[in-house]
Design an enzyme around this catalytic site. Sequence first.
Site, PDB file in Angstrom:
ATOM      1  N   ASP A 140       0.871  -1.162   0.000  1.00  0.00           N
ATOM      2  CA  ASP A 140       0.000   0.000   0.000  1.00  0.00           C
ATOM      3  C   ASP A 140       0.924   1.234   0.000  1.00  0.00           C
ATOM      4  O   ASP A 140       2.126   1.111   0.270  1.00  0.00           O
ATOM      5  CB  ASP A 140      -0.859  -0.041   1.269  1.00  0.00           C
ATOM      6  CG  ASP A 140      -1.563   1.265   1.529  1.00  0.00           C
ATOM      7  OD1 ASP A 140      -2.214   1.775   0.610  1.00  0.00           O
ATOM      8  OD2 ASP A 140      -1.457   1.777   2.670  1.00  0.00           O
ATOM      9  N   ASP A 145      -0.164   5.199   0.913  1.00  0.00           N
ATOM     10  CA  ASP A 145      -0.400   6.214   1.960  1.00  0.00           C
ATOM     11  C   ASP A 145      -0.486   5.570   3.342  1.00  0.00           C
ATOM     12  O   ASP A 145      -1.284   4.653   3.571  1.00  0.00           O
ATOM     13  CB  ASP A 145      -1.684   6.986   1.655  1.00  0.00           C
ATOM     14  CG  ASP A 145      -1.527   7.809   0.390  1.00  0.00           C
ATOM     15  OD1 ASP A 145      -0.648   8.669   0.369  1.00  0.00           O
ATOM     16  OD2 ASP A 145      -2.262   7.554  -0.574  1.00  0.00           O
ATOM     17  N   GLY A 156      -9.007  10.919  -2.350  1.00  0.00           N
ATOM     18  CA  GLY A 156      -8.982  12.337  -1.978  1.00  0.00           C
ATOM     19  C   GLY A 156     -10.167  13.130  -2.522  1.00  0.00           C
ATOM     20  O   GLY A 156     -10.761  13.945  -1.833  1.00  0.00           O
ATOM     21  N   ARG A 216     -13.301  12.059  -0.761  1.00  0.00           N
ATOM     22  CA  ARG A 216     -13.231  12.568   0.621  1.00  0.00           C
ATOM     23  C   ARG A 216     -13.686  14.024   0.644  1.00  0.00           C
ATOM     24  O   ARG A 216     -14.455  14.446   1.507  1.00  0.00           O
ATOM     25  CB  ARG A 216     -11.775  12.439   1.087  1.00  0.00           C
ATOM     26  CG  ARG A 216     -11.513  12.719   2.530  1.00  0.00           C
ATOM     27  CD  ARG A 216     -10.082  12.300   2.863  1.00  0.00           C
ATOM     28  NE  ARG A 216      -9.872  10.891   2.613  1.00  0.00           N
ATOM     29  CZ  ARG A 216      -8.777  10.368   2.053  1.00  0.00           C
ATOM     30  NH1 ARG A 216      -7.766  11.152   1.715  1.00  0.00           N
ATOM     31  NH2 ARG A 216      -8.688   9.078   1.849  1.00  0.00           N
ATOM     32  N   THR A 257      -2.673   0.671  -4.635  1.00  0.00           N
ATOM     33  CA  THR A 257      -3.067   1.863  -3.882  1.00  0.00           C
ATOM     34  C   THR A 257      -4.323   2.502  -4.458  1.00  0.00           C
ATOM     35  O   THR A 257      -4.596   2.372  -5.657  1.00  0.00           O
ATOM     36  CB  THR A 257      -1.918   2.894  -3.858  1.00  0.00           C
ATOM     37  OG1 THR A 257      -2.376   4.083  -3.223  1.00  0.00           O
ATOM     38  CG2 THR A 257      -1.423   3.237  -5.245  1.00  0.00           C
ATOM     39  N   ASP A 270      -1.901  -0.344   6.207  1.00  0.00           N
ATOM     40  CA  ASP A 270      -2.011   0.385   7.475  1.00  0.00           C
ATOM     41  C   ASP A 270      -3.449   0.726   7.872  1.00  0.00           C
ATOM     42  O   ASP A 270      -3.677   1.112   9.008  1.00  0.00           O
ATOM     43  CB  ASP A 270      -1.241   1.716   7.405  1.00  0.00           C
ATOM     44  CG  ASP A 270      -1.955   2.717   6.513  1.00  0.00           C
ATOM     45  OD1 ASP A 270      -2.215   2.385   5.338  1.00  0.00           O
ATOM     46  OD2 ASP A 270      -2.294   3.804   6.998  1.00  0.00           O
TER      47      ASP A 270
HETATM   48  C1  XBP Z   1      -5.216   6.299   0.552  1.00  0.00           C
HETATM   49  C2  XBP Z   1      -6.236   7.158  -0.047  1.00  0.00           C
HETATM   50  C3  XBP Z   1      -5.878   8.271  -0.968  1.00  0.00           C
HETATM   51  C4  XBP Z   1      -5.081   9.397  -0.331  1.00  0.00           C
HETATM   52  C5  XBP Z   1      -5.074  10.649  -1.158  1.00  0.00           C
HETATM   53  O1  XBP Z   1      -4.691   5.441  -0.401  1.00  0.00           O
HETATM   54  O2  XBP Z   1      -7.413   6.953   0.216  1.00  0.00           O
HETATM   55  O3  XBP Z   1      -7.079   8.786  -1.438  1.00  0.00           O
HETATM   56  O4  XBP Z   1      -5.663   9.747   0.891  1.00  0.00           O
HETATM   57  O5  XBP Z   1      -4.729  10.429  -2.485  1.00  0.00           O
HETATM   58  P1  XBP Z   1      -3.753   4.140  -0.022  1.00  0.00           P
HETATM   59  P2  XBP Z   1      -5.664  10.973  -3.669  1.00  0.00           P
HETATM   60  O6  XBP Z   1      -3.597   4.023   1.461  1.00  0.00           O
HETATM   61  O7  XBP Z   1      -4.479   2.976  -0.663  1.00  0.00           O
HETATM   62  O8  XBP Z   1      -2.445   4.420  -0.717  1.00  0.00           O
HETATM   63  O9  XBP Z   1      -6.002  12.386  -3.356  1.00  0.00           O
HETATM   64  O10 XBP Z   1      -4.831  10.815  -4.913  1.00  0.00           O
HETATM   65  O11 XBP Z   1      -6.906  10.102  -3.708  1.00  0.00           O
HETATM   66 MG    MG Z   2      -2.845   3.221   3.452  1.00  0.00          MG
END
Ligand code: XBP
Ligand code: MG
Length: 266
Positions: free
Chosen positions: A7, A9, A51, A54, A120, A181
């Site tokens: 993953d 983020d 994002g 969200r 991701t 995570d």
């Molecule tokens: C986490 C997410 C992402 C990030 C923001 O992704 O939900 O949306 O928060 O990135 P992961 P974007 O943990 O699967 O990597 O604004 O590009 O969506």
């Molecule tokens: Mg993550």
Amino acid sequence: MRALIWDVDGTLAETERDGHRVAFNEAFAAHGLPWRWDVARYGELLAVSGGRQRLLHDLSSRPDAPRATTEREALAAALHRHKNRIYAALVDAGAITLRPGVRRLMDEAREAGARLAIATTTSRSNVEALLARALGPHWQEGFDAVVCAEEAPRLKPDPQAYRQVLGQLALPPQEVLAVEDSPQGLASARAAGIEVLVTRSAYFADLDASDALACCADLESEVQPRAALRGALAPAAPVGWRWLQRVHALAVTPAAAAAACRSHAG
Ligand code: XBP
Ligand code: MG
């Protein structure tokens, strides 16, 4: 176990609190908007994957956001694009680095002949920015599959990203391990039939990891197998490829786990 699927983020780096959140706030300011997300509010919003999604969720309860759906969506798309540009600049300036042990475990896995991949729900530009800064401009050469939100629009907890990675690696779920995570990430990998190593991140420090194969505070700390395997394998520190292989083998072949438990007990 023949591949490690990462993953991004929260797992590779603390990108949410110090990267995406900060960049969103800067994008709001640049558009002359008074909205700001503090650390706690952004944590609540992380219940929504993606994002742009969200932001749309947050706008739906803001009295000062555009009322018409098309206008709200256009604003969210523009802010999200701007946020990603600011995020890339932040990463490029060195504001975000890889979490402890990430680079080491990647190298260990590769040296042992395993393949690496990314699954991701973040945008590809964010992955490119982070990994080019952390691993160098040719980082893609070290990964056999990189699936981002553009290829897998059904975001986590949907298993789409993990299933696409499995397809690209041409491996069954029993032969890979995911590193995650968040609750959405854990659920996504499990729904694809993949065992998961949870590395706790700032926003998900209290994640219920009972469905994970193993769990650690970070990859340089002690790692514990899930409750059912604790009789078969002792915790270890730091998180190493060989230990992960052993615990993974116990999980995918329950008879081996039962035998290991018996020999530990005896
Ligand atoms: C986490 C997410 C992402 C990030 C923001 O992704 O939900 O949306 O928060 O990135 P992961 P974007 O943990 O699967 O990597 O604004 O590009 O969506
Ligand atoms: Mg993550």
